[in-house]
Scaffold this active site. Structure first.
Site, PDB file in Angstrom:
ATOM      1  N   CYS A 172       0.717  -1.356  -0.055  1.00  0.00           N
ATOM      2  CA  CYS A 172      -0.246   0.252  -0.089  1.00  0.00           C
ATOM      3  C   CYS A 172       0.981   1.385  -0.043  1.00  0.00           C
ATOM      4  O   CYS A 172       1.888   1.141   0.205  1.00  0.00           O
ATOM      5  CB  CYS A 172      -0.637   0.135   1.298  1.00  0.00           C
ATOM      6  SG  CYS A 172      -1.832  -1.735   1.773  1.00  0.00           S
TER       7      CYS A 172
ATOM      8  N   ARG B 275       1.722   2.007  -7.254  1.00  0.00           N
ATOM      9  CA  ARG B 275       2.194   0.003  -6.716  1.00  0.00           C
ATOM     10  C   ARG B 275       0.291  -0.200  -6.044  1.00  0.00           C
ATOM     11  O   ARG B 275       0.631  -1.350  -5.988  1.00  0.00           O
ATOM     12  CB  ARG B 275       2.172   0.750  -4.937  1.00  0.00           C
ATOM     13  CG  ARG B 275       3.051   1.475  -5.496  1.00  0.00           C
ATOM     14  CD  ARG B 275       3.778   1.944  -3.370  1.00  0.00           C
ATOM     15  NE  ARG B 275       3.912   1.696  -3.103  1.00  0.00           N
ATOM     16  CZ  ARG B 275       5.092   0.786  -1.946  1.00  0.00           C
ATOM     17  NH1 ARG B 275       6.467   1.257  -3.282  1.00  0.00           N
ATOM     18  NH2 ARG B 275       5.142  -0.253  -1.605  1.00  0.00           N
TER      19      ARG B 275
ATOM     20  N   TRP C  82      -4.513  -1.793  -0.578  1.00  0.00           N
ATOM     21  CA  TRP C  82      -4.204  -3.041  -0.613  1.00  0.00           C
ATOM     22  C   TRP C  82      -5.050  -3.953  -0.345  1.00  0.00           C
ATOM     23  O   TRP C  82      -4.814  -4.253   1.434  1.00  0.00           O
ATOM     24  CB  TRP C  82      -3.580  -3.471  -1.534  1.00  0.00           C
ATOM     25  CG  TRP C  82      -3.540  -4.126  -2.617  1.00  0.00           C
ATOM     26  CD1 TRP C  82      -3.543  -4.555  -3.891  1.00  0.00           C
ATOM     27  CD2 TRP C  82      -3.247  -5.551  -2.205  1.00  0.00           C
ATOM     28  NE1 TRP C  82      -4.018  -5.278  -4.581  1.00  0.00           N
ATOM     29  CE2 TRP C  82      -3.774  -6.616  -3.285  1.00  0.00           C
ATOM     30  CE3 TRP C  82      -3.023  -6.635  -0.688  1.00  0.00           C
ATOM     31  CZ2 TRP C  82      -3.315  -7.608  -4.039  1.00  0.00           C
ATOM     32  CZ3 TRP C  82      -2.700  -7.719  -1.318  1.00  0.00           C
ATOM     33  CH2 TRP C  82      -3.325  -8.310  -2.872  1.00  0.00           C
TER      34      TRP C  82
ATOM     35  N   ASN D 255       1.130   0.006   6.465  1.00  0.00           N
ATOM     36  CA  ASN D 255       0.766  -0.852   5.605  1.00  0.00           C
ATOM     37  C   ASN D 255       2.112  -2.513   6.063  1.00  0.00           C
ATOM     38  O   ASN D 255       2.969  -2.246   6.731  1.00  0.00           O
ATOM     39  CB  ASN D 255       2.493  -0.712   4.658  1.00  0.00           C
ATOM     40  CG  ASN D 255       1.654   0.210   3.048  1.00  0.00           C
ATOM     41  OD1 ASN D 255       0.568   0.540   3.409  1.00  0.00           O
ATOM     42  ND2 ASN D 255       3.159   1.217   2.486  1.00  0.00           N
ATOM     43  N   GLY D 256       1.790  -3.513   5.614  1.00  0.00           N
ATOM     44  CA  GLY D 256       1.625  -5.349   6.172  1.00  0.00           C
ATOM     45  C   GLY D 256       0.811  -5.608   6.781  1.00  0.00           C
ATOM     46  O   GLY D 256      -0.263  -5.095   6.066  1.00  0.00           O
TER      47      GLY D 256
ATOM     48  N   GLU E 224       7.354 -16.275 -18.191  1.00  0.00           N
ATOM     49  CA  GLU E 224       7.335 -15.283 -18.386  1.00  0.00           C
ATOM     50  C   GLU E 224       6.267 -14.370 -18.919  1.00  0.00           C
ATOM     51  O   GLU E 224       5.572 -13.515 -18.500  1.00  0.00           O
ATOM     52  CB  GLU E 224       8.573 -13.798 -18.254  1.00  0.00           C
ATOM     53  CG  GLU E 224       8.098 -12.778 -18.612  1.00  0.00           C
ATOM     54  CD  GLU E 224       8.435 -12.636 -17.239  1.00  0.00           C
ATOM     55  OE1 GLU E 224       7.581 -11.459 -16.729  1.00  0.00           O
ATOM     56  OE2 GLU E 224       7.652 -13.016 -15.714  1.00  0.00           O
TER      57      GLU E 224
ATOM     58  N   LYS F 299       2.889 -12.691 -17.713  1.00  0.00           N
ATOM     59  CA  LYS F 299       2.551 -11.279 -18.472  1.00  0.00           C
ATOM     60  C   LYS F 299       0.968 -10.908 -19.251  1.00  0.00           C
ATOM     61  O   LYS F 299      -0.006 -10.545 -18.620  1.00  0.00           O
ATOM     62  CB  LYS F 299       3.156 -10.636 -19.488  1.00  0.00           C
ATOM     63  CG  LYS F 299       4.869 -10.248 -19.430  1.00  0.00           C
ATOM     64  CD  LYS F 299       4.666  -9.251 -18.426  1.00  0.00           C
ATOM     65  CE  LYS F 299       4.363  -9.577 -16.834  1.00  0.00           C
ATOM     66  NZ  LYS F 299       5.699  -9.658 -16.383  1.00  0.00           N
TER      67      LYS F 299
ATOM     68  N   GLU G 156      -1.394 -11.389 -16.242  1.00  0.00           N
ATOM     69  CA  GLU G 156      -1.409 -10.128 -15.081  1.00  0.00           C
ATOM     70  C   GLU G 156      -2.317  -9.523 -15.757  1.00  0.00           C
ATOM     71  O   GLU G 156      -3.619  -8.201 -14.987  1.00  0.00           O
ATOM     72  CB  GLU G 156      -0.020  -9.508 -14.988  1.00  0.00           C
ATOM     73  CG  GLU G 156       0.743 -10.884 -13.726  1.00  0.00           C
ATOM     74  CD  GLU G 156       1.828  -9.902 -13.710  1.00  0.00           C
ATOM     75  OE1 GLU G 156       2.835  -9.937 -12.672  1.00  0.00           O
ATOM     76  OE2 GLU G 156       2.409  -9.435 -14.689  1.00  0.00           O
TER      77      GLU G 156
ATOM     78  N   HIS H 278       2.980 -35.649 -21.452  1.00  0.00           N
ATOM     79  CA  HIS H 278       2.833 -36.174 -20.307  1.00  0.00           C
ATOM     80  C   HIS H 278       1.801 -34.995 -19.238  1.00  0.00           C
ATOM     81  O   HIS H 278       1.550 -34.856 -18.411  1.00  0.00           O
ATOM     82  CB  HIS H 278       4.268 -35.625 -19.341  1.00  0.00           C
ATOM     83  CG  HIS H 278       5.212 -36.354 -19.854  1.00  0.00           C
ATOM     84  ND1 HIS H 278       5.207 -37.533 -19.169  1.00  0.00           N
ATOM     85  CD2 HIS H 278       6.006 -36.276 -21.018  1.00  0.00           C
ATOM     86  CE1 HIS H 278       6.433 -37.292 -20.162  1.00  0.00           C
ATOM     87  NE2 HIS H 278       7.315 -36.953 -20.546  1.00  0.00           N
TER      88      HIS H 278
ATOM     89  N   LYS I 262       2.589  -3.717  -6.980  1.00  0.00           N
ATOM     90  CA  LYS I 262       3.777  -3.739  -7.217  1.00  0.00           C
ATOM     91  C   LYS I 262       4.523  -4.001  -6.594  1.00  0.00           C
ATOM     92  O   LYS I 262       5.841  -4.799  -6.790  1.00  0.00           O
ATOM     93  CB  LYS I 262       3.767  -1.921  -7.635  1.00  0.00           C
ATOM     94  CG  LYS I 262       5.311  -1.750  -8.739  1.00  0.00           C
ATOM     95  CD  LYS I 262       5.295  -2.641 -10.088  1.00  0.00           C
ATOM     96  CE  LYS I 262       6.793  -1.919 -10.826  1.00  0.00           C
ATOM     97  NZ  LYS I 262       7.189  -3.236 -12.131  1.00  0.00           N
TER      98      LYS I 262
END
Length: 605
Positions: A2, A27, A74, A99-100, A478, A482, A485, A501, A600
């Site tokens: 946050c 963020r 958040w 935050n946390g 990756e 993306k 996301e 498999h 972020k």
């Protein structure tokens, strides 16, 4: 995850708080709020679900205050509602932003309920503000009340506090979550990220775990455990005030994808001094390394997977790569003379830092941090640091941080190989390839319109499968990340040799299969795998370097990447996959810069 902004000044700090929150929007968050002390002595508090713009619209335009705190939240404990939004207030006397995650909040909540406190939210943060209020009522001085409260908290936190009965000051504390002091003239600030403060000051003081701080207009005092005064170095932030600016681009993600050639070039220049590679690393240390462990999360983990191929092939050193959130709870066997490499864009990733905390007891030869933020906790915690030079990355989905991480990891590989007596021709060829990377990246990025055409077909699908072989497999991972996301399409990546498999069962004429292909020794194997997909009606989109030749087929779309196969191929291969995710996200109408549910910098476990 946050954003915190706080200020004490001689002027109205409300615009400063709101501008700081806007600068922290990258963020990720779902609500915003502020609390400030008005000139009449009252504590004013307001919060809104949604964007900072919603908070601004709901505020009194005449609101004026010289002391205050603000926050973008958040959701962790409790959903995104106004009652769960920060700041939290106790009895109209104390306001807190945090935050946390407080792990023992349920025990503390029961204790406070028994003491007569009522709770208006589902959050863990509300126990903090009530604990401070209770300590003040018991006669504790403000700093002592905060210290006593912090001693009761288990977990991670960055806290900023204002108190109605103690105006003209803001208190702060940090443990496991970043908090920075902005140093001004006749005004001082707190924030979770220097980016929030650069319009008002370039002078920053980065707090350490266990620090408490009190700021007023004229003074900053930092204390460590036990309220012992300490000094923390003031640093000049290199972040420009206009860093959070899209320029001519529609989105930060688009801007940052296009900034990669320059970011790669800047990173190369920072670590190449004539014939010296990574000159900041001690050559005796490099010669001693007999094994490498790499830890990271998300995109940084994928960068480590690519590096494993490079290091083992060129430097002939065994490499293990692990997700930091799993590694921190294992009991790994550490071979003698093993270097631990920790990779993090922000340098504040909670799981990576927690894994680093164990490194001393595990007996590593040393720790090397690869990071994009010079003043971060990771850079302070590691024995050695190689900085990426990506500049501020605002988009939640990492792009230029990834390619600059790969650049640094390949430079490290070359330095390690050279120190261990590898064939000088191989080292020189690696450096030659890297020298071509910025220009070749520009050429690859010029294929954006071609990628956009592919995106139009993929955007209609609910799922996607990514394939790669060898060093291209982590690039496929990756690429899938993306797409997930920023478009919310379910995407998975597999090593192409693993098709039989399990994943082959998913293939039909509705599934797009996205492939990274290079003219390496594994190309023939990969082509055989793709024939298996084609035979089952799968639709193939193959991103292939200019050395790859494949027979045309109605179910196969070949997208030529205008670059030759070389050591740096992974750096170039990811670029069209980033554009693919971006364009699919745009077509689906998502917020590509701030995807839902994501942040972020992941500063909690």
């Amino acid at each position: 995850m946050c954003g915190i902004v706080a200020a004490c000044a001689e002027r109205n700090i409300v615009p400063i708080l709101l501008d700081g929150l806007k600068r922290l929007e990258y963020r990720g968050y779902d609500s915003a709020g502020l609390a400030c002390l008005r000139a009449d002595g009252s504590l004013h508090h307001h919060a809104e679900v949604g964007k900072v713009a919603d908070l601004v619209a709901g505020l009194d335009s005449e609101l004026n205050a010289a002391t205050g705190i603000a926050h973008t939240r958040w959701a962790t404990h409790g959903s995104a509602t106004r009652s769960n939004a920060h700041p939290h207030v106790s009895n109209g006397r104390v306001a807190v932003v945090h935050n946390g995650i407080i792990e023992n909040f349920e025990v503390l909540r029961e204790e406070l309920l028994a003491d007569g406190y009522s709770f208006s939210s589902e959050t863990d943060t509300e126990v903090i503000v009530h604990l401070i209020d209770r300590a003040l009522l018991a006669g504790r001085a403000p700093l002592e009340a905060l210290r006593e409260t912090c001693q009761r908290l288990e977990g991670a936190y960055a806290i900023a506090v204002v108190m109605r009965d103690h105006p003209g000051r803001v208190l702060g504390a940090r443990l496991g979550s970043p908090l920075v002091v902005g140093v001004g003239v006749g005004e001082h600030f707190l924030a979770s990220d220097a980016a929030a403060l650069v319009p008002v000051t370039q002078q920053m003081m980065f707090l350490e775990d266990g620090d408490l701080v009190e700021i007023s207009r004229d003074q900053i005092q930092v204390y460590h455990q036990g309220l012992t005064p300490v000094s923390r170095q003031v640093r000049i932030s290199s972040l420009p005030a206009d860093a959070i600016d899209k320029g001519p681009y529609r989105h930060f993600m688009e801007k940052e994808i296009n900034e990669q050639p320059e970011a790669i070039a800047t990173t190369l220049n920072a670590h190449l001094e004539g014939t010296r590679i990574c000159a900041s690393l001690d050559r005796d240390l490099l010669k001693r390394i007999r094994a490498v462990h790499i830890i990271g999360c998300g995109t940084s983990f994928h960068a480590g997977l690519v590096a494993r191929y490079w290091i083992e092939a060129l430097a002939r050193v065994p490499v293990s790569v692990e997700v930091a959130s799993e590694y921190r709870y294992r009991r790994p066997a550490i071979p003698d003379d093993t270097l631990l490499i920790a990779i993090s864009q922000s340098g504040e990733t909670a799981d990576t830092l927690a894994a680093l905390d164990r490194s001393t007891e595990l007996g590593y030869l040393g720790t090397l941090g690869i990071c994009n933020v010079p003043e971060s906790a990771l850079t302070r915690q590691c024995d050695h640091v190689l900085m990426t030079r990506a500049g501020l990355e605002v988009g939640v989905a990492s792009t230029k941080a990834f390619t600059t991480q790969l650049t640094v990891l390949l430079l490290f590989t070359a330095a390690l190989a050279e120190a261990r007596g590898a064939d000088k021709r191989l080292v020189n060829k690696t450096l030659e390839d890297l020298g071509h990377a910025p220009q070749q990246a520009r050429e690859v990025l010029a294929m954006d319109e071609r990628v956009q055409e592919i995106a139009e077909e993929i955007a209609e699908k609910p799922h996607a499968l990514f394939l790669g072989r060898g060093i291209e497999y982590p690039i496929a991972m990756e690429g899938a990340l993306k797409l997930k996301e920023v478009s919310y399409i379910h995407a998975e990546a597999y090593a192409a040799g693993e098709l039989k498999h399990g994943p082959l069962a998913l293939v039909d004429d509705t599934l797009p299969v996205i492939v990274t292909a290079s003219s390496s020794s594994l190309l023939a194997k990969l082509v055989s795998n793709l024939q298996e997909v084609r035979a089952r009606g799968g639709r193939l989109f193959v991103f292939a370097d200019r050395g790859v030749t494949m027979a045309p087929h109605p179910r196969v779309e070949i997208i030529k990447v205008p670059a030759p196969y070389s050591t740096i191929s992974p750096i170039l291969q990811i670029l069209p996959l980033q554009f693919l995710a971006y364009h699919v996200g745009i077509l689906k109408g998502t917020d590509v810069d701030q995807p839902r549910n994501l942040a972020k910098s992941v500063t909690v476990e």
